[in-house]
Design an enzyme around this catalytic site. Structure first.
Site, mmCIF file in Angstrom:
data_model
loop_
_atom_site.group_PDB
_atom_site.id
_atom_site.type_symbol
_atom_site.label_atom_id
_atom_site.label_comp_id
_atom_site.label_asym_id
_atom_site.label_seq_id
_atom_site.Cartn_x
_atom_site.Cartn_y
_atom_site.Cartn_z
ATOM 1 N N GLN A 117 0.789 -1.184 0.056
ATOM 2 C CA GLN A 117 0.019 0.087 0.087
ATOM 3 C C GLN A 117 0.891 1.366 -0.095
ATOM 4 O OE1 GLN A 117 -3.512 -0.433 2.846
ATOM 5 N NE2 GLN A 117 -2.285 -2.133 3.731
ATOM 6 N N VAL A 119 3.607 4.259 -1.054
ATOM 7 C CA VAL A 119 3.731 4.835 -2.494
ATOM 8 C C VAL A 119 5.116 5.522 -2.604
ATOM 9 C CG1 VAL A 119 1.262 5.469 -2.466
ATOM 10 C CG2 VAL A 119 2.786 7.079 -0.988
ATOM 11 N N HIS A 135 -1.532 1.455 -4.093
ATOM 12 C CA HIS A 135 -1.878 2.865 -3.952
ATOM 13 C C HIS A 135 -1.230 3.752 -4.965
ATOM 14 C CE1 HIS A 135 -4.037 1.838 0.338
ATOM 15 N NE2 HIS A 135 -4.597 1.484 -0.899
ATOM 16 N N CYS A 143 -1.788 12.542 -15.915
ATOM 17 C CA CYS A 143 -2.968 13.693 -16.557
ATOM 18 C C CYS A 143 -4.438 13.211 -16.174
ATOM 19 C CB CYS A 143 -2.596 13.570 -17.888
ATOM 20 S SG CYS A 143 -3.715 14.710 -18.924
ATOM 21 N N CYS A 146 -5.835 12.938 -20.254
ATOM 22 C CA CYS A 146 -5.315 11.700 -21.412
ATOM 23 C C CYS A 146 -4.630 10.552 -20.462
ATOM 24 C CB CYS A 146 -4.591 12.140 -22.405
ATOM 25 S SG CYS A 146 -2.833 12.631 -21.719
ATOM 26 N N GLY A 201 3.376 -4.336 8.828
ATOM 27 C CA GLY A 201 3.091 -3.001 9.079
ATOM 28 C C GLY A 201 2.010 -2.307 8.533
ATOM 29 N N THR A 202 0.729 -2.831 8.803
ATOM 30 C CA THR A 202 -0.410 -2.398 8.302
ATOM 31 C C THR A 202 -1.516 -2.355 9.390
ATOM 32 O OG1 THR A 202 -2.237 -2.182 6.592
ATOM 33 C CG2 THR A 202 -1.299 -4.510 6.881
ATOM 34 N N SER A 203 -2.399 -1.309 9.513
ATOM 35 C CA SER A 203 -3.100 -1.475 10.344
ATOM 36 C C SER A 203 -4.362 -2.222 10.009
ATOM 37 C CB SER A 203 -3.919 0.081 10.826
ATOM 38 O OG SER A 203 -4.287 0.675 9.754
#
Ligand code: OAD
Length: 257
Positions: A117, A119, A135, A143, A146, A201-203
């Protein structure tokens, strides 16, 4: 972190033919990147509805861009930590052991998939290759007209435009948006094929990323969680390692190597 949990995690991982790892912002915490929730989380100091929704971007694109520009600079100033490197080493190890065996049939999923997740691109910088970034990425602009993607955002202005004339936006997924095309399907396939699903490491409160653990579990994968705190996912895990991921992954690697 007890010896027993580490031994059990190592035993499960070293027997696996296919591993799927799912990481959240806690994976980057030891590199110095802020998580979203918890005591020092970004969402304590910033309101997601003002910065991370399509409506916020329509209302105040320059403010949203400024926030992402700051985060991009923070991420560029840090390095992947030992835990990131361990995951990259496992990918290389599993690829090598599958090479030349029956496992290398073309229709078989790759033996190691990293779903994140995050970025921040730290897994790429650490050498992981088969990464599904649910994510998006801080260092990509897209853009709004386009869909052209641009990397290397150093000289972007405050409210950048595409050559087609439409507004460029950060290449991340905001609240209420769909994931990048095909990303969830690829991740679900990897979760379904995995013998081991490692969640780090994710809730575990943001869908659809959280749903992958259920896909893995219902297809028979053993679940390992690495997180210093209990999460809604902990009860689904076969092994829970209550530790920071840098130390935990390094300790598993020392046993496995
Ligand atoms: P959260 O901030 O919700 O959760 C971070 C988790 O990492 C917590 O469970 C911490 O206990 C754990 N943690 C902290 N330090 C750790 C360490 N050193 N090792 C291992 N675990 C550690 O972050 P996410 O679950 O990633 O989405 O958040 C999911 C999504 O919510 C993000 O991708 C973002 C956010 O809103 C979007 O912006 C769309």
């Amino acid at each position: 972190m007890t010896q027993r949990e580490m031994d059990r995690a190592c035993e499960i991982l070293s027997a696996a033919r296919s591993i799927c790892v799912s990481t959240g912002s806690g994976m980057s915490a030891e590199s110095g990147v802020a998580t979203f929730r918890g005591a020092d989380g970004l969402w304590n100091n910033f309101r997601p509805e003002e910065l991370a929704t399509p409506a916020a971007f329509r209302r105040q694109p320059a403010v949203v861009w400024a926030w992402y520009r700051t985060r991009r600079a923070q991420v560029r100033a840090v390095e992947p930590h030992a835990g990131h490197l361990v995951l990259a080493a496992w990918e290389a190890r599993l690829a090598l052991s599958a090479c030349g065996s029956a496992d290398s049939e073309p229709d078989r999923p790759l033996p190691f998939t990293l779903v994140t997740q995050n970025v921040d691109g730290l897994h790429h910088r650490a050498g992981s290759r088969n990464i599904i970034e649910l994510h998006g990425r801080l260092d990509i602009a897209r853009c709004t007209g386009c869909a052209l993607e641009q990397r290397g955002l150093d000289d972007l202005g405050e409210d950048p435009r595409c050559p087609c004339g439409a507004r460029m936006r950060p290449g991340v997924v905001w609240f209420g948006e769909m994931l990048p095309d095909g990303a969830l399907e690829l991740a679900a396939n990897a979760a379904a094929a995995a013998d081991v699903f490692l969640v780090i490491g994710t809730s575990g409160v943001v869908e659809p990323a959280t749903s992958l653990i259920h896909v893995a579990r219902s297809n028979g994968a053993k679940i390992i969680e690495i997180n210093p705190e209990a999460t809604p996912l902990s009860g689904l895990a076969n092994v829970v390692i209550r530790a920071k991921c840098g130390a935990a992954l390094t300790a598993i690697e020392e046993r496995w190597r």
